[in-house]
Write a protein that holds these residues in place. Structure first.
Motif, PDB file in Angstrom:
ATOM      1  N   GLY A 192     -10.420   1.531  -0.922  1.00  0.00           N
ATOM      2  CA  GLY A 192     -10.131   2.193  -2.189  1.00  0.00           C
ATOM      3  C   GLY A 192     -10.882   3.489  -2.391  1.00  0.00           C
TER       4      GLY A 192
ATOM      5  N   ASP B 227      -5.407  -3.641   4.902  1.00  0.00           N
ATOM      6  CA  ASP B 227      -5.736  -3.135   3.572  1.00  0.00           C
ATOM      7  C   ASP B 227      -6.144  -1.674   3.714  1.00  0.00           C
ATOM      8  OD1 ASP B 227      -8.229  -3.593   4.892  1.00  0.00           O
ATOM      9  OD2 ASP B 227      -9.222  -3.509   2.933  1.00  0.00           O
ATOM     10  N   SER B 228      -6.502  -1.034   2.618  1.00  0.00           N
ATOM     11  CA  SER B 228      -7.027   0.340   2.648  1.00  0.00           C
ATOM     12  C   SER B 228      -8.268   0.408   1.774  1.00  0.00           C
ATOM     13  CB  SER B 228      -5.982   1.340   2.147  1.00  0.00           C
ATOM     14  OG  SER B 228      -4.951   1.521   3.090  1.00  0.00           O
TER      15      SER B 228
ATOM     16  N   PHE C 224      -6.579  -2.439  -2.274  1.00  0.00           N
ATOM     17  CA  PHE C 224      -7.590  -1.391  -2.093  1.00  0.00           C
ATOM     18  C   PHE C 224      -8.998  -1.913  -2.367  1.00  0.00           C
ATOM     19  CE2 PHE C 224      -3.711   0.958  -3.422  1.00  0.00           C
ATOM     20  CZ  PHE C 224      -3.538   1.733  -2.283  1.00  0.00           C
TER      21      PHE C 224
ATOM     22  N   ILE D 270       0.839  -1.208   0.000  1.00  0.00           N
ATOM     23  CA  ILE D 270       0.000   0.000   0.000  1.00  0.00           C
ATOM     24  C   ILE D 270       0.868   1.250   0.000  1.00  0.00           C
ATOM     25  CG2 ILE D 270      -1.611   1.345   1.406  1.00  0.00           C
ATOM     26  CD1 ILE D 270      -2.836  -1.327   2.300  1.00  0.00           C
TER      27      ILE D 270
END
Length: 313
Positions: free
Chosen positions: A193, A190-191, A134, A74
């Motif tokens: 999106g 995670d991030s 994402f 990321i």
């Protein structure tokens, strides 16, 4: 005491000495004080708990390593996205000089903006082990995809060249990927999106902004170009916030990993204390038990050599 009784007692003592010597030999051979639960029930309980603790900390460490790999992916993606958006911002500033650039120059700027959009789309679809970082928990390989635009009746919307207009849409889900890196520590790796690149559902994503900026450059729309400049500034701010959040989570995982390493060392020390022998002590014990066994063997040997004349003397 009869001869039979004496012999029986000596044989029993010899057997005990042999057992102790064998135990001492086993400890020296294996390097362990505990080979079976009967060697020390209380210590066995402690050893089993220590082993379970070591296994648990090892799993936390593996989870932390995996989480760090997610976040490093990321981080690289965010750095790339920031570079691309900064370039788009610079092009938008250049495009603001519509009176001096001329339409050919504006079109060239628009072409580069389109290329940046494609590069940014690839960045937004960055993967770790085949999963988009994402995209949440989606089973697909992409977080964003280009899809054909349709009107209210479902008919394709065409551009000036007769091709269907393509629009980037978020195809991930709202789920999150987390890793347990401590008994009470779970970190998202995670991030989202749409938080990073903006919402494609309401047309406020960076991809929509790039499309609008490209169109404004091609039509020398000053207001549209100014709006694009602001949109690029907002996007950079959003990316910076996402990078700060990623950095904080990386620090949390790193700290948890260090704790797991410290706990593993402490548990292995406890395990060693109850399982492993002291070489010097074990050596002396083996020598002592061997001497005792040989002495018992010598004693019973003398007894077995007596004859009837020895009792008549």
């Amino acid at each position: 005491m009869t001869q039979r009784m004496m012999t029986g007692r000596e044989l029993s003592q010899l057997g005990q000495a042999s057992t102790r010597m064998a135990s001492a030999q086993e400890q020296m051979t294996t390097g362990k004080k505990l080979s079976r639960p009967s060697d020390g029930p209380a210590d066995t309980t402690v050893a089993l708990k220590a082993r379970a603790g070591v296994d648990q900390q090892a799993q936390f460490t593996r989870n932390a390593n995996d989480g760090q790999a997610w976040l490093q992916t990321i981080d690289s993606a965010l750095q790339g996205a920031n570079t691309q958006i900064t370039r788009a911002y610079t092009l938008a500033l250049q495009g603001a000089n519509t009176a001096t650039n001329g339409q050919t120059a504006e079109n060239a700027l628009a072409d580069e903006i389109d290329q940046i959009k494609q590069g940014l789309l690839a960045t937004a679809n960055s993967q770790y082990l085949g999963r988009p970082v994402f995209g949440g928990t989606t089973a697909g390989g992409s977080a964003f995809a280009q899809v054909g635009v349709t009107d209210a009746s479902g008919n394709p919307v065409l551009d000036a060249d007769g091709n269907q207009v393509q629009q980037v849409q978020y195809v991930g889900d709202g789920g999150s990927v987390s890793r347990r890196v401590g008994a009470d520590t779970v970190v998202r790796v995670d991030s989202d999106g749409q938080s990073v690149f903006g919402s494609t559902a309401d047309g406020t994503s960076i991809f929509d902004a790039l499309d609008k900026l490209s169109a404004a450059l091609r039509s020398s729309d000053s207001d549209g170009i100014q709006a694009g400049i602001q949109a690029m500034q907002d996007a950079r701010t959003r990316i910076s916030g996402a990078a700060a959040d990623e950095g904080a989570r990386m620090n949390q995982i790193t700290a948890a990993s260090n704790v797991a390493s410290d706990n593993t060392l402490a548990l292995k020390t406890v395990q060693s204390n109850v399982e492993d022998i002291d070489i010097a002590e074990a050596t002396i014990n083996l020598e002592t038990q061997t001497t005792a066994y040989n002495a018992a063997l010598a004693a019973i040997s003398k007894t077995s050599q007596q004859s009837l004349l020895d009792y008549l003397a």
